[in-house]
Design an enzyme around this catalytic site. Structure first.
Site, PDB file in Angstrom:
ATOM      1  N   PHE A 403      -5.249  -5.952   1.225  1.00 27.68           N
ATOM      2  CA  PHE A 403      -5.363  -4.551   0.850  1.00 27.68           C
ATOM      3  C   PHE A 403      -5.147  -4.413  -0.662  1.00 27.68           C
ATOM      4  O   PHE A 403      -4.205  -4.991  -1.221  1.00 27.68           O
ATOM      5  CB  PHE A 403      -4.334  -3.702   1.576  1.00 27.68           C
ATOM      6  CG  PHE A 403      -4.767  -3.255   2.950  1.00 27.68           C
ATOM      7  CD1 PHE A 403      -6.039  -3.511   3.425  1.00 27.68           C
ATOM      8  CD2 PHE A 403      -3.891  -2.557   3.771  1.00 27.68           C
ATOM      9  CE1 PHE A 403      -6.443  -3.100   4.685  1.00 27.68           C
ATOM     10  CE2 PHE A 403      -4.272  -2.130   5.031  1.00 27.68           C
ATOM     11  CZ  PHE A 403      -5.556  -2.405   5.500  1.00 27.68           C
ATOM     12  N   LYS A 404      -6.028  -3.640  -1.293  1.00 24.12           N
ATOM     13  CA  LYS A 404      -5.863  -3.325  -2.718  1.00 24.12           C
ATOM     14  C   LYS A 404      -5.218  -1.944  -2.808  1.00 24.12           C
ATOM     15  O   LYS A 404      -5.882  -0.920  -2.742  1.00 24.12           O
ATOM     16  CB  LYS A 404      -7.209  -3.340  -3.447  1.00 24.12           C
ATOM     17  CG  LYS A 404      -7.085  -3.243  -4.950  1.00 24.12           C
ATOM     18  CD  LYS A 404      -8.461  -3.307  -5.626  1.00 24.12           C
ATOM     19  CE  LYS A 404      -8.308  -3.454  -7.137  1.00 24.12           C
ATOM     20  NZ  LYS A 404      -7.447  -2.460  -7.750  1.00 24.12           N
ATOM     21  N   TYR A 405      -3.892  -1.950  -2.947  1.00 24.18           N
ATOM     22  CA  TYR A 405      -3.148  -0.699  -2.924  1.00 24.18           C
ATOM     23  C   TYR A 405      -3.391   0.115  -4.196  1.00 24.18           C
ATOM     24  O   TYR A 405      -3.623  -0.437  -5.282  1.00 24.18           O
ATOM     25  CB  TYR A 405      -1.656  -0.980  -2.766  1.00 24.18           C
ATOM     26  CG  TYR A 405      -1.304  -1.642  -1.456  1.00 24.18           C
ATOM     27  CD1 TYR A 405      -1.259  -0.922  -0.268  1.00 24.18           C
ATOM     28  CD2 TYR A 405      -1.034  -3.009  -1.402  1.00 24.18           C
ATOM     29  CE1 TYR A 405      -0.937  -1.536   0.935  1.00 24.18           C
ATOM     30  CE2 TYR A 405      -0.717  -3.634  -0.200  1.00 24.18           C
ATOM     31  CZ  TYR A 405      -0.677  -2.884   0.964  1.00 24.18           C
ATOM     32  OH  TYR A 405      -0.363  -3.504   2.154  1.00 24.18           O
ATOM     33  N   GLU A 569      -7.485   1.260  -2.246  1.00 20.86           N
ATOM     34  CA  GLU A 569      -8.707   1.319  -3.044  1.00 20.86           C
ATOM     35  C   GLU A 569      -9.799   0.432  -2.472  1.00 20.86           C
ATOM     36  O   GLU A 569     -10.970   0.616  -2.785  1.00 20.86           O
ATOM     37  CB  GLU A 569      -8.423   0.863  -4.473  1.00 20.86           C
ATOM     38  CG  GLU A 569      -7.540   1.805  -5.266  1.00 20.86           C
ATOM     39  CD  GLU A 569      -7.381   1.339  -6.697  1.00 20.86           C
ATOM     40  OE1 GLU A 569      -7.714   2.112  -7.595  1.00 20.86           O
ATOM     41  OE2 GLU A 569      -6.936   0.198  -6.905  1.00 20.86           O
TER      42      GLU A 569
END
Length: 807
Positions: A403-405, A569
């Site tokens: 996950f791209k936080y 994102e």
């Protein structure tokens, strides 16, 4: 009856011709200016000739009487610095060894750099300058590097000059004798503070000259300006600036004021300086090394080898075989790789110069290693448009999707001292020290180290994300941005955060950068389990949520959908083990596809194919947002007549050291932003001019109504990249006659976290274009630079404005 008694005008004229004597030292204190070789009790007096009328720009003459040496100190005549370093001759250097290098030499260097965009000339000039400084006065090397790079200290411990334009203007006015109206006319005429000072002082003569400035004196004076705090600081700063201006001559004046204004306007960027520093050390090692340089050193070119280099012939088209030059170029390549590698892991000129002067290139890596407490440049990801493109790029190699936080990237450094104390530093993506901003993260680190007897030091790459303190659910970036930025107290924190760790670069004294990501990831998870501290206000610690490729494509695609539906994102795709992929760029039809290595190591300051980013808001459109520089605008029409619309946007071109225009943009702006932009770029202000004052900007075929001073970076998205006869961006990279432009560009937000040096480049744009063409998504029609202004409804404007603030 005398003329004066009968003619009031004559009486007034005679009164004006009596010089007014102003003792600058008595006003500000003799010890507040730069330390020069003149007596500390020197008195600077000035007299204004009464020949200036209301229309003149500069006074006819201003005289300075300076107590001190009576000899003339005219700037020396320097040889060209842009020639081939192999044939550069030190014999004609006009200053003696073992004395501080004159500032006029640095001004000569900057003047040469400002007159070219040729990368070869820039590197040659810097190389010869740094060689000269190293040979004649090694102690001048460090201040020279800071002044050339337009900085005073490393990025993680910034020294703020704190010098506003009003102080500089007052100092120029005081030293030159200009009236405020005359000074304003000069600014209108030239637009550049350095040019203003140069012209303002062109008619100033010293009856008894001031001793010449040296590079160490100028640098130490700038540090004194930065250190001036509290009551009387403005007066102290102005005094130092005035004394520098009095001592400066010729081109020194221009570049001194540009330095004070923090815009030296030359094409010498960080990479060029590192390349030149490496080459200078290859050709001219420091004179007093603790261990003499061996002729067999891979980083040293012996004098006899340099003498064998053939002088480049006139342009006859004939290629000359030069084995000596090839050997030196090979040493250049090794030295440049070493210096760049050391700098991205330890970005501190103080330590690097100390290492070079003590042990040369051979001992640099040992003396300047990756160090806890000093940030390294982070690895960067390459943009992808789809999962299919990810699969194609990695050619079946194992990877993990994370996950791209939507938070703030943070590099966390910690170590246990010999006294048992825990030392913590937190750095941003751009190496700024954020420790004071996140006391809750510091508290978390103290908790982690107190619970583990085995962990003594580490460097972790992570994302700090706002969360709900009750259930740990992720909040928006807008929440995180609402936190104070400086001197935050733990008990005052209202927005809780979680540290989502995703990489481990250093552990217990061991550097892990060369390990494959699978091993670094395993060590991170083994050594640092998830933590929810009991202490109120402390941050949480967790690992990024992930999915590995061996779970199958269906699992990866389901994971992608989850990221799209969440507050993330998108995804980061990371290669787990080093391998080989198809070299589509370097293969020919005859040879077929070749393989090239793809390491899964941590690569500081590189945008690598081992890290791929897939963001949900550009799965359609171009593969990444662009970070562009506003450089001009047109007057708006209709409802936008009171604002600037469209705005001309540009890329940073590191090859020429300048800025190149890309496209117009008139979409994505809210009315509130239009208003603030018009205030920031008010016509005929220092940020906006009807004349193209900023000569490092190439607008190509675009002719804006006004030109902006390049100093902001905006995030922009668009539909796709197209060939353009108007744009000069990336010309020569994909077409010899056309540049590239962005179709339907849309403003997202101002990137306050990015400097001009971090704006997108033509190479990056050309890479997106090639990728687009490979997927058959190119458009046949060229972008003529015209736009369709698509108006948004009020609801969409408000929604878009909120989204930009949160991003």
């Amino acid at each position: 009856m005398s003329e004066s008694s009968s003619n009031p005008k004559a009486s007034s004229r005679k009164k004006q011709e009596t010089p007014e004597i102003i003792d600058v030292d008595s006003l500000y204190g003799a010890d507040e200016g730069p330390e020069t070789s003149s007596p500390s009790s020197s008195q600077i007096q000035r007299a204004h000739a009464a020949k200036m009328d209301g229309n003149s720009v500069v006074p006819s003459e201003v005289f300075y009487v300076v107590a001190g040496p009576s000899a003339e100190f005219d700037p020396p005549k320097y040889q060209p610095l842009s020639e081939d370093p192999a044939s550069f001759n030190f014999e004609s250097i006009p200053f003696p060894p073992n004395t501080p290098i004159p500032y006029s030499f640095l001004a000569h260097t900057l003047s040469t750099l400002s007159e070219t965009r040729s990368r070869i000339v820039i590197v040659n000039t810097l190389t010869n300058a740094l060689r000269t400084i190293t040979r004649f006065h090694p102690a001048s090397l460090l201040p020279s590097l800071y002044l050339l790079s337009n900085s005073l200290s490393p990025p993680y411990s910034p020294v703020e000059l704190g010098l506003g334009p009003s102080i500089i203007s007052k100092a120029i006015q005081h030293v030159s004798g200009l009236t405020p109206a005359a000074l304003k006319r000069l600014y209108t005429k030239t637009g550049d503070p350095g040019d203003v000072a140069f012209e303002a002082k062109s008619n100033v003569r010293t009856l008894v000259p001031h001793p010449p400035l040296s590079i160490p004196v100028v640098y130490s004076s700038l540090l004194k300006i930065a250190d001036s705090k509290g009551q009387g600081a403005v007066k102290q700063k102005q005094a130092i600036v005035e004394k520098l201006l009095v001592a400066a001559k010729g081109e020194e004046i221009r570049f001194l004021v540009r330095t004070l204004s923090q815009n030296i306007r030359v094409g010498a960027v960080g990479t060029s300086i590192l390349i030149a520093l490496a080459r200078a050390m290859v050709l001219t090692p420091p004179p007093d090394l603790t261990v003499p340089v061996s002729d067999n050193s891979p980083y040293h070119a012996p004098p006899d080898l340099i003498l064998q280099v053939k002088v480049a012939p006139a342009s006859t088209g004939e290629k000359v075989v030069d084995e000596a030059r090839e050997k030196i170029l090979a040493k250049f390549a090794q030295a440049e790789g070493l210096v760049k590698r050391v700098f991205v892991q330890h970005p501190n000129y103080d330590h690097i110069v100390a290492g070079l002067l003590e042990a040369g290139l051979d001992g640099l890596a040992e003396r300047v290693p990756l160090t806890v407490g000093i940030p390294l440049h982070p690895t960067l990801g390459s943009p992808m448009r789809s999962l299919e493109e990810v699969y194609d790029r990695l050619s079946g190699l194992p990877f993990v999707a994370e996950f791209k936080y939507d938070g703030q990237r943070a590099q966390i450094h910690a170590r246990k001292g010999e006294d048992g104390e825990t030392h913590v530093k937190i750095f941003s993506r751009h190496l700024e020290d954020m420790t004071d901003k996140y006391p809750d993260v510091s508290s978390l680190v103290h908790h982690i180290l107190s619970k583990s007897s085995q962990t003594t030091s580490f460097i972790i790459d992570s994302e700090i994300v706002a969360i709900d303190p009750n259930d740990g659910s992720i909040k928006s970036f807008q929440k995180l941005s609402n936190r104070p930025r400086k001197d935050v107290q733990l008990h005052e924190i209202k927005v809780s955060v979680c540290v989502f760790a995703f990489d481990l670069m250093y552990l217990n004294g061991q550097i892990l950068l060369e390990m494959p990501f699978r091993q670094r990831r395993a060590s991170l998870r083994d050594q640092f389990p998830s933590v929810i501290p009991e202490q109120t206000g402390s941050a949480r610690f967790d690992h990024v949520e992930s999915c590995e490729s061996d779970e199958g494509n269906d699992a990866i695609e389901e994971f992608w959908i989850r990221s799209v539906d969440s507050r993330c994102e998108g995804l980061m795709i990371k290669l787990l083990d080093s391998g080989e992929i198809a070299d589509t760029a370097g293969a020919s039809k005859k040879e077929g596809l070749r393989k090239k290595p793809l390491p899964a190591t941590y690569e500081p300051d590189k945008r690598t194919s081992a890290w791929l980013k897939l963001k949900k808001d550009y799965v359609t459109g171009i593969g990444d947002s662009l970070d562009l520089i506003p450089v001009g605008a047109w007057h708006g029409n209709g409802r936008k007549a009171q604002w600037w619309s469209p705005v001309l946007l540009a890329l940073r071109d590191p090859d020429c050291g300048g800025i190149v225009a890309l496209c117009k943009c008139m979409s994505g702006f809210s009315d509130a932003f239009y208003k603030s932009m018009k205030e920031r770029y008010a016509e005929d202000s220092e940020n906006c001019s009807r004349l193209p004052l900023w000569d490092d900007v190439d607008t190509g075929g675009y002719k804006p109504s006004v030109y902006f001073r390049p100093h902001e970076v905006w995030e922009i998205r668009g539909a796709d990249i197209t060939l353009s006869p108007v744009s000069v961006a990336a010309r020569g990279l994909v077409s010899e006659t056309r540049g590239l432009s962005l179709r339907f560009p849309r403003f997202i937000k101002v990137r306050e976290d990015k400097s001009l040096e971090q704006a997108s480049t033509p190479e990056f744009l050309a890479g997106i274009w090639r990728n687009q063409q490979g997927k058959g998504q190119g458009h046949a029609g060229a972008d003529e630079g015209q736009l369709v202004d698509v108006e948004m409804s009020e609801e969409l404007v408000e929604e878009d404005s909120e989204g930009r603030e949160s991003g």
